[in-house]
Scaffold this active site. Structure first.
Site, PDB file in Angstrom:
ATOM      1  N   HIS A 109      50.153  29.633  42.439  1.00  0.00           N
ATOM      2  CA  HIS A 109      50.299  30.993  41.605  1.00  0.00           C
ATOM      3  C   HIS A 109      50.170  30.733  40.033  1.00  0.00           C
ATOM      4  O   HIS A 109      51.072  29.688  39.804  1.00  0.00           O
ATOM      5  CB  HIS A 109      51.570  31.879  41.951  1.00  0.00           C
ATOM      6  CG  HIS A 109      51.507  32.496  43.471  1.00  0.00           C
ATOM      7  ND1 HIS A 109      52.081  31.789  44.329  1.00  0.00           N
ATOM      8  CD2 HIS A 109      51.044  33.421  43.926  1.00  0.00           C
ATOM      9  CE1 HIS A 109      52.228  32.513  45.590  1.00  0.00           C
ATOM     10  NE2 HIS A 109      51.544  33.494  45.417  1.00  0.00           N
ATOM     11  N   ASP A 112      53.988  29.990  39.216  1.00  0.00           N
ATOM     12  CA  ASP A 112      54.643  28.973  39.675  1.00  0.00           C
ATOM     13  C   ASP A 112      54.445  27.653  38.976  1.00  0.00           C
ATOM     14  O   ASP A 112      55.376  26.986  38.597  1.00  0.00           O
ATOM     15  CB  ASP A 112      54.448  28.489  41.110  1.00  0.00           C
ATOM     16  CG  ASP A 112      53.788  29.401  42.074  1.00  0.00           C
ATOM     17  OD1 ASP A 112      54.337  30.489  42.237  1.00  0.00           O
ATOM     18  OD2 ASP A 112      52.655  28.883  42.905  1.00  0.00           O
ATOM     19  N   GLU A 240      44.093  37.927  51.702  1.00  0.00           N
ATOM     20  CA  GLU A 240      45.159  37.719  52.493  1.00  0.00           C
ATOM     21  C   GLU A 240      45.724  38.858  53.291  1.00  0.00           C
ATOM     22  O   GLU A 240      46.602  39.435  52.540  1.00  0.00           O
ATOM     23  CB  GLU A 240      46.045  36.759  52.054  1.00  0.00           C
ATOM     24  CG  GLU A 240      47.145  36.252  52.984  1.00  0.00           C
ATOM     25  CD  GLU A 240      48.308  35.129  52.283  1.00  0.00           C
ATOM     26  OE1 GLU A 240      47.695  34.411  51.442  1.00  0.00           O
ATOM     27  OE2 GLU A 240      49.265  35.277  52.526  1.00  0.00           O
ATOM     28  N   GLU A 276      47.001  34.454  57.414  1.00  0.00           N
ATOM     29  CA  GLU A 276      48.429  33.812  57.689  1.00  0.00           C
ATOM     30  C   GLU A 276      49.157  34.218  58.925  1.00  0.00           C
ATOM     31  O   GLU A 276      49.000  35.317  59.236  1.00  0.00           O
ATOM     32  CB  GLU A 276      49.518  34.088  56.570  1.00  0.00           C
ATOM     33  CG  GLU A 276      50.785  33.439  56.604  1.00  0.00           C
ATOM     34  CD  GLU A 276      51.848  33.928  55.386  1.00  0.00           C
ATOM     35  OE1 GLU A 276      51.389  33.738  54.204  1.00  0.00           O
ATOM     36  OE2 GLU A 276      53.029  34.091  55.689  1.00  0.00           O
TER      37      GLU A 276
HETATM   38  C1  XLS Z   1      53.476  36.070  50.726  1.00  0.00           C
HETATM   39  C2  XLS Z   1      52.123  35.510  50.655  1.00  0.00           C
HETATM   40  C3  XLS Z   1      51.915  34.900  49.439  1.00  0.00           C
HETATM   41  C4  XLS Z   1      50.424  34.479  49.264  1.00  0.00           C
HETATM   42  C5  XLS Z   1      49.827  34.038  47.983  1.00  0.00           C
HETATM   43  O1  XLS Z   1      53.786  36.647  51.715  1.00  0.00           O
HETATM   44  O2  XLS Z   1      52.030  34.717  51.897  1.00  0.00           O
HETATM   45  O3  XLS Z   1      52.425  33.735  49.349  1.00  0.00           O
HETATM   46  O4  XLS Z   1      49.939  33.477  50.235  1.00  0.00           O
HETATM   47  O5  XLS Z   1      50.293  34.999  47.110  1.00  0.00           O
HETATM   48 CA    CA Z   2      50.487  33.319  52.370  1.00  0.00          CA
HETATM   49 CA    CA Z   3      54.353  34.878  54.416  1.00  0.00          CA
END
Ligand code: XLS
Ligand code: CA
Ligand code: CA
Length: 447
Positions: A109, A112, A240, A276
């Site tokens: 990010h 980060d 995502e 995810e």
């Molecule tokens: C949070 C998300 C985040 C994304 C990127 O739950 O997984 O880390 O992958 O912003």
């Molecule tokens: Ca993620």
């Molecule tokens: Ca997560």
């Protein structure tokens, strides 16, 4: 094999050399037992199939803090006097880790990698400086960027959302961040750019104009897409999905919701999904379910490989060490023809109680070995004619005759009714679930 580098005097993981494949007989916790990057499986090397990435935020920024207490890990790379010094040390530590682990990709990010400044221009400058350093480290180690993203959820200004914020001033701020993060991703040669809508949703339905917010989100994504393409980003934009946390409801709820949204707004040509595991389970699905929905739509872009805990309902982001998840996941990926320019990003954190520096290696090694095993098992399962025959048999009635005419849309409802009336009750046909599950188990222990 990536080149290992220590920059300057400092080695952040002393005593740990480059992690090697030692095979299943090895009892060395700091060696791969199954992940052999050069081993060819189903026509490609393991490295090409799995395209592993490490994430910057959980591994190099987070310290294990939770709502009940502070961090438990003291990072040796967070000792510099100024935020700039600490950002630079962190890049060195991260690239030492990536190259020692021999992981081909990383993800970040904006904030980060760099620290956020007081103004838009200051933040842009900080990010540029760190991107320059990361670029040098990429060149020196051979590690590449899988994706970049902007953190549009941590700063208090985003408490009511970023692109869906009811205040236009906040939307412009989010745009500024996405612009800079896209510039950074292009500069670092990233293959993908991710949008995770952490606060794109609502806490209270009764104070929210959801129709307007969803429209704003689509406009924002269009503008980001147009800007990205104008600066030469030819990779994939990824959304995502996540159903909740931090918001009570997030608009990118799950794979099917996002697929519908992308198609509705004509974005499916540029955007795919970053699925995810822990988000799919939060939405009440299995990980493989969301992967399958994305793959069926031709929109499986990339994977955040982690897992939740079956005993609690939140986003624990644990390392993906559940073999069934990896087998079921790789079955979908192989059937879909692979991950393309996507990858398997370990969006996972070591437990708060795992405080030794080597735990970060052990966790990643376990994740890489688990997915390598998943790949090997999935290849055997998919090559097993019994499974293909069983699935083929279940749908056989659509292969010819009236079933085939139905698929061609040749039969209307009355014709379907007449077929039912003349044929009488259909026979019960077993779905053979236990047989399929036994077959997968047999392949798990056969390797
Ligand atoms: C949070 C998300 C985040 C994304 C990127 O739950 O997984 O880390 O992958 O912003
Ligand atoms: Ca993620
Ligand atoms: Ca997560």
């Amino acid at each position: 094999m990536r080149r290992t580098v220590f920059i300057g005097e400092r080695e952040y993981f002393p005593g740990i050399g480059q992690i090697q494949y030692e095979g299943r007989e090895s009892d060395n916790p700091l060696a791969f037992k199954s992940y052999d990057p050069t081993r060819v499986v189903a026509g490609k090397t393991m490295e090409e199939h799995l395209r592993f990435a490490a994430c910057y935020w959980h591994s190099f920024c987070a310290t294990g803090a939770d709502p009940f207490g502070p961090g438990t890990r003291v990072h040796p790379w967070a000792t510099g006097k100024t935020p700039r010094d600490r950002s630079r040390e962190r890049v060195d530590a991260a690239f030492e880790f990536f190259s020692k682990l021999n992981i081909p990709f990383w993800c970040f990010h904006d904030f980060d990698l760099a620290f956020e400044g007081g103004t838009v221009s200051e933040s842009e400058q900080n990010l540029c400086e760190m991107v320059e350093l990361a670029r040098e480290r990429q060149d020196a180690t051979g590690v590449s960027l899988l994706w970049g993203t902007a953190n549009l959820f941590s700063h208090p200004r985003y408490m009511n959302g970023a692109s869906t914020n009811p205040d236009f001033a906040v939307v412009t701020y989010a745009a500024a961040q996405v612009k800079a993060a896209l510039d950074a991703t292009v500069e670092l040669g990233g293959s993908n750019y991710v949008f995770w809508g952490g606060r794109e949703g609502y806490a209270c339905l009764q104070n929210t104009d959801t129709r307007r917010e969803l429209e704003h989100m689509a406009i924002f994504l269009e503008r980001a897409r147009d800007y990205g393409r104008s600066i030469g980003f030819d990779g994939t934009f990824l959304i995502e999905p996540k159903p909740m946390e931090p918001m009570k409801h997030q608009y990118d709820f799950d794979a099917q919701t996002v697929i519908g949204f992308l198609r509705h707004h004509g974005l499916a040509g540029d955007f795919k999904l970053n699925v995810e595991a822990n988000h799919a389970t939060l939405a009440g699905h299995s990980f493989a379910h969301d992967l399958r929905m994305a793959a069926d739509a031709g929109l499986l872009g990339s994977i955040d490989a982690n897992r939740g805990d079956p005993q609690n309902g939140w986003d624990t982001d644990q390392f993906p060490l559940d073999l069934y998840d990896c087998v079921h996941g790789m079955m979908v990926v192989l059937e879909a023809g692979g991950l393309g320019d996507g990858g398997l990003n370990f969006d996972a954190k070591v437990r708060r109680e795992s405080t030794d520096p080597e735990d970060l290696f052990i966790a990643h090694i376990g994740g890489m070995d688990s997915w390598a095993r998943g790949l090997l098992v999935a290849e055997r399962v998919l090559a097993d004619a019994r499974l293909t025959e069983l699935i083929g048999d279940r749908y056989r009635s659509f292969d010819s005759g009236a079933g085939a005419r139905f698929e061609r849309r040749d039969l209307d409802l009355v014709a379907l009714r007449d077929l039912a009336a003349s044929a009488g009750q259909p026979e019960a046909r077993s779905g053979k679930q236990e047989l399929v599950e036994n077959l997968i188990n047999d392949h798990i222990v056969a390797g």
